[in-house]
Design a protein around this motif. Structure first.
Motif, PDB file in Angstrom:
ATOM      1  N   CYS A 143       0.798  -1.236   0.118  1.00  0.00           N
ATOM      2  CA  CYS A 143       0.120   0.081   0.072  1.00  0.00           C
ATOM      3  C   CYS A 143       0.802   1.189   0.002  1.00  0.00           C
ATOM      4  CB  CYS A 143      -0.946   0.090   1.260  1.00  0.00           C
ATOM      5  SG  CYS A 143      -1.876  -1.345   1.391  1.00  0.00           S
ATOM      6  N   GLU A 144       0.309   2.174  -0.277  1.00  0.00           N
ATOM      7  CA  GLU A 144       0.774   3.440  -0.150  1.00  0.00           C
ATOM      8  C   GLU A 144       0.361   3.928   1.177  1.00  0.00           C
ATOM      9  OE1 GLU A 144      -0.379   6.748  -3.475  1.00  0.00           O
ATOM     10  OE2 GLU A 144      -1.256   4.866  -4.436  1.00  0.00           O
ATOM     11  N   ALA A 145       1.297   4.558   1.813  1.00  0.00           N
ATOM     12  CA  ALA A 145       0.928   4.846   3.342  1.00  0.00           C
ATOM     13  C   ALA A 145       1.636   5.817   3.747  1.00  0.00           C
ATOM     14  CB  ALA A 145       1.183   3.275   4.162  1.00  0.00           C
ATOM     15  N   LYS A 146       1.194   6.536   4.919  1.00  0.00           N
ATOM     16  CA  LYS A 146       1.755   7.831   5.541  1.00  0.00           C
ATOM     17  C   LYS A 146       1.170   7.501   6.966  1.00  0.00           C
ATOM     18  CE  LYS A 146      -1.411  10.803   3.449  1.00  0.00           C
ATOM     19  NZ  LYS A 146      -1.383  12.079   2.249  1.00  0.00           N
ATOM     20  N   ILE A 147       2.102   8.251   7.828  1.00  0.00           N
ATOM     21  CA  ILE A 147       1.794   8.331   9.338  1.00  0.00           C
ATOM     22  C   ILE A 147       1.869   9.957   9.844  1.00  0.00           C
ATOM     23  CG2 ILE A 147       4.036   8.168  10.403  1.00  0.00           C
ATOM     24  CD1 ILE A 147       2.447   6.014  12.319  1.00  0.00           C
ATOM     25  N   ASP A 148       0.706  10.216  10.636  1.00  0.00           N
ATOM     26  CA  ASP A 148       0.866  11.584  11.200  1.00  0.00           C
ATOM     27  C   ASP A 148       0.366  11.641  12.603  1.00  0.00           C
ATOM     28  OD1 ASP A 148       0.668  14.367  11.281  1.00  0.00           O
ATOM     29  OD2 ASP A 148      -1.412  14.382  10.831  1.00  0.00           O
ATOM     30  N   SER A 149       1.224  12.128  13.519  1.00  0.00           N
ATOM     31  CA  SER A 149       1.160  12.187  15.015  1.00  0.00           C
ATOM     32  C   SER A 149       0.758  13.528  15.248  1.00  0.00           C
ATOM     33  CB  SER A 149       2.472  11.689  15.712  1.00  0.00           C
ATOM     34  OG  SER A 149       2.563  10.515  15.435  1.00  0.00           O
ATOM     35  N   HIS A 150      -0.582  13.814  16.013  1.00  0.00           N
ATOM     36  CA  HIS A 150      -1.008  15.100  16.316  1.00  0.00           C
ATOM     37  C   HIS A 150      -2.172  14.716  17.374  1.00  0.00           C
ATOM     38  CE1 HIS A 150      -4.816  14.502  13.985  1.00  0.00           C
ATOM     39  NE2 HIS A 150      -4.080  13.861  13.156  1.00  0.00           N
ATOM     40  N   GLY A 151      -2.453  15.773  18.239  1.00  0.00           N
ATOM     41  CA  GLY A 151      -3.318  15.885  19.348  1.00  0.00           C
ATOM     42  C   GLY A 151      -3.318  14.586  20.371  1.00  0.00           C
ATOM     43  N   GLY A 152      -2.064  13.952  20.524  1.00  0.00           N
ATOM     44  CA  GLY A 152      -2.273  12.907  21.556  1.00  0.00           C
ATOM     45  C   GLY A 152      -2.558  11.718  20.953  1.00  0.00           C
ATOM     46  N   HIS A 153      -2.620  11.465  19.600  1.00  0.00           N
ATOM     47  CA  HIS A 153      -2.739  10.098  18.937  1.00  0.00           C
ATOM     48  C   HIS A 153      -2.120  10.292  17.478  1.00  0.00           C
ATOM     49  CE1 HIS A 153      -6.103  12.366  17.029  1.00  0.00           C
ATOM     50  NE2 HIS A 153      -5.815  11.745  15.772  1.00  0.00           N
ATOM     51  N   THR A 154      -2.128   8.726  16.909  1.00  0.00           N
ATOM     52  CA  THR A 154      -1.448   8.820  15.461  1.00  0.00           C
ATOM     53  C   THR A 154      -2.552   8.285  14.588  1.00  0.00           C
ATOM     54  OG1 THR A 154       0.631   8.103  16.957  1.00  0.00           O
ATOM     55  CG2 THR A 154       0.578   7.549  14.362  1.00  0.00           C
ATOM     56  N   ASP A 155      -2.371   8.888  13.460  1.00  0.00           N
ATOM     57  CA  ASP A 155      -3.079   8.563  12.298  1.00  0.00           C
ATOM     58  C   ASP A 155      -2.480   7.638  11.291  1.00  0.00           C
ATOM     59  OD1 ASP A 155      -5.506   9.883  13.156  1.00  0.00           O
ATOM     60  OD2 ASP A 155      -5.029  11.654  12.317  1.00  0.00           O
ATOM     61  N   VAL A 156      -2.701   6.577  11.110  1.00  0.00           N
ATOM     62  CA  VAL A 156      -2.223   5.692   9.660  1.00  0.00           C
ATOM     63  C   VAL A 156      -3.150   5.992   8.559  1.00  0.00           C
ATOM     64  CG1 VAL A 156      -1.210   3.630   8.851  1.00  0.00           C
ATOM     65  CG2 VAL A 156      -1.125   4.257  11.263  1.00  0.00           C
ATOM     66  N   VAL A 157      -2.674   6.653   7.437  1.00  0.00           N
ATOM     67  CA  VAL A 157      -3.580   6.822   6.120  1.00  0.00           C
ATOM     68  C   VAL A 157      -2.852   5.903   4.886  1.00  0.00           C
ATOM     69  CG1 VAL A 157      -4.461   8.536   4.698  1.00  0.00           C
ATOM     70  CG2 VAL A 157      -3.627   8.989   7.263  1.00  0.00           C
ATOM     71  N   TYR A 158      -3.725   5.437   4.360  1.00  0.00           N
ATOM     72  CA  TYR A 158      -3.038   4.510   3.309  1.00  0.00           C
ATOM     73  C   TYR A 158      -4.251   4.015   2.369  1.00  0.00           C
ATOM     74  CZ  TYR A 158      -5.685   1.108   6.681  1.00  0.00           C
ATOM     75  OH  TYR A 158      -6.729   0.468   7.268  1.00  0.00           O
ATOM     76  N   ARG A 159      -3.584   3.331   1.189  1.00  0.00           N
ATOM     77  CA  ARG A 159      -4.496   2.946   0.242  1.00  0.00           C
ATOM     78  C   ARG A 159      -3.985   1.932  -0.623  1.00  0.00           C
ATOM     79  NH1 ARG A 159      -5.096   7.700  -4.539  1.00  0.00           N
ATOM     80  NH2 ARG A 159      -2.987   8.234  -5.063  1.00  0.00           N
ATOM     81  N   SER A 160      -4.642   1.124  -1.446  1.00  0.00           N
ATOM     82  CA  SER A 160      -4.026   0.230  -2.433  1.00  0.00           C
ATOM     83  C   SER A 160      -5.040   0.269  -3.810  1.00  0.00           C
ATOM     84  CB  SER A 160      -3.956  -1.307  -1.819  1.00  0.00           C
ATOM     85  OG  SER A 160      -3.437  -2.045  -2.960  1.00  0.00           O
ATOM     86  N   PRO A 161      -4.994   1.150  -4.522  1.00  0.00           N
ATOM     87  CA  PRO A 161      -6.006   1.463  -5.776  1.00  0.00           C
ATOM     88  C   PRO A 161      -6.047   0.034  -6.626  1.00  0.00           C
ATOM     89  CG  PRO A 161      -4.046   2.848  -5.964  1.00  0.00           C
ATOM     90  CD  PRO A 161      -3.895   2.181  -4.670  1.00  0.00           C
TER      91      PRO A 161
END
Length: 222
Positions: free
Chosen positions: A57-75
């Motif tokens: 997958c294409e994937a990225k990570i972002d930490s903010h506001g006391g939590h972490t987001d993992v964002v991804y896709r596989s078109p």
């Protein structure tokens, strides 16, 4: 839970280099739109990121506001090979919970085998989740398909070859490929009846139409 994810990660690492011995099951999967998952535990976020990256997958990570987001896709459709049906269902469950669409074809007698249990696991004791839906009566629809003789598709682009190969593997077809004269030939057959199980009539109809257009004989069980 962490032990189970680690085991699955190890299996993905093996599958990614095509070294799974005696693979018996395949799952195709895709996720066209970006999916965002929130984690309060940074370690779990990193683990999820590593898993989806190993899946291609294409994937990225972002930490903010006391939590972490993992964002991804596989078109594009991809596939993984598993050693047995039990592992295939574990992965299918994980993929659906992570937002992926999946394709996992079953033999005609799969329901009987499932009720007999996978390696000591009794499926008759509860509703078994295959593709994001319950097997309880009235919930699932089956699309049955087969193609007795070899069907060959002429493909101009490598991306088409890769995606169709993944989908046909997920359906459980036998495959042969050859390259010549600037294009690829993808040949496939599925002489025995198999089926996929989906959670709505609309999804079943979509797959029924795609299978028929691709050359399969199709039956739709409501």
């Amino acid at each position: 839970m962490l032990r189970q994810v680690s085991k699955l990660l190890c299996f993905v690492a093996l599958a990614s280099v095509g070294s799974v011995a005696a693979a018996e099951e395949s799952i195709a999967f895709c996720l066209p739109q970006w999916k965002e998952m929130h984690f309060d535990d940074a370690n779990k976020a990193q683990q999820h990121l590593a898993t989806v990256q190993k899946l291609g997958c294409e994937a990225k990570i972002d930490s903010h506001g006391g939590h972490t987001d993992v964002v991804y896709r596989s078109p594009k459709w991809r596939s993984m090979e598993l050693a047995n049906d039990q592992l295939a269902h574990q992965w299918e469950s994980w993929l659906k919970k992570a937002g992926f669409e999946t394709l996992h074809g079953h033999a005609a007698d799969h329901g009987e085998n499932a009720n007999a249990g996978h390696e000591g696991h009794n499926h008759a004791a509860h509703d078994h989740d295959h593709i994001g839906h319950s097997h309880a009566a009235g919930h699932a629809e089956e699309v049955n398909y087969r193609i007795a003789g070899w069907k060959t598709l002429h493909l101009e682009y490598q991306e088409q070859l890769a995606e169709l190969t993944a989908m046909l593997k997920g359906l459980g077809c036998e495959l042969k490929t050859s390259q010549h004269s600037g294009h690829a030939d993808l040949s496939f057959r599925c002489p025995q009846w198999r089926h996929i199980e989906v959670g709505s009539h609309e999804v079943a109809t979509t797959w029924e139409q795609w299978l028929a257009k691709t050359g399969f004989e199709v039956k739709h069980s409501h």
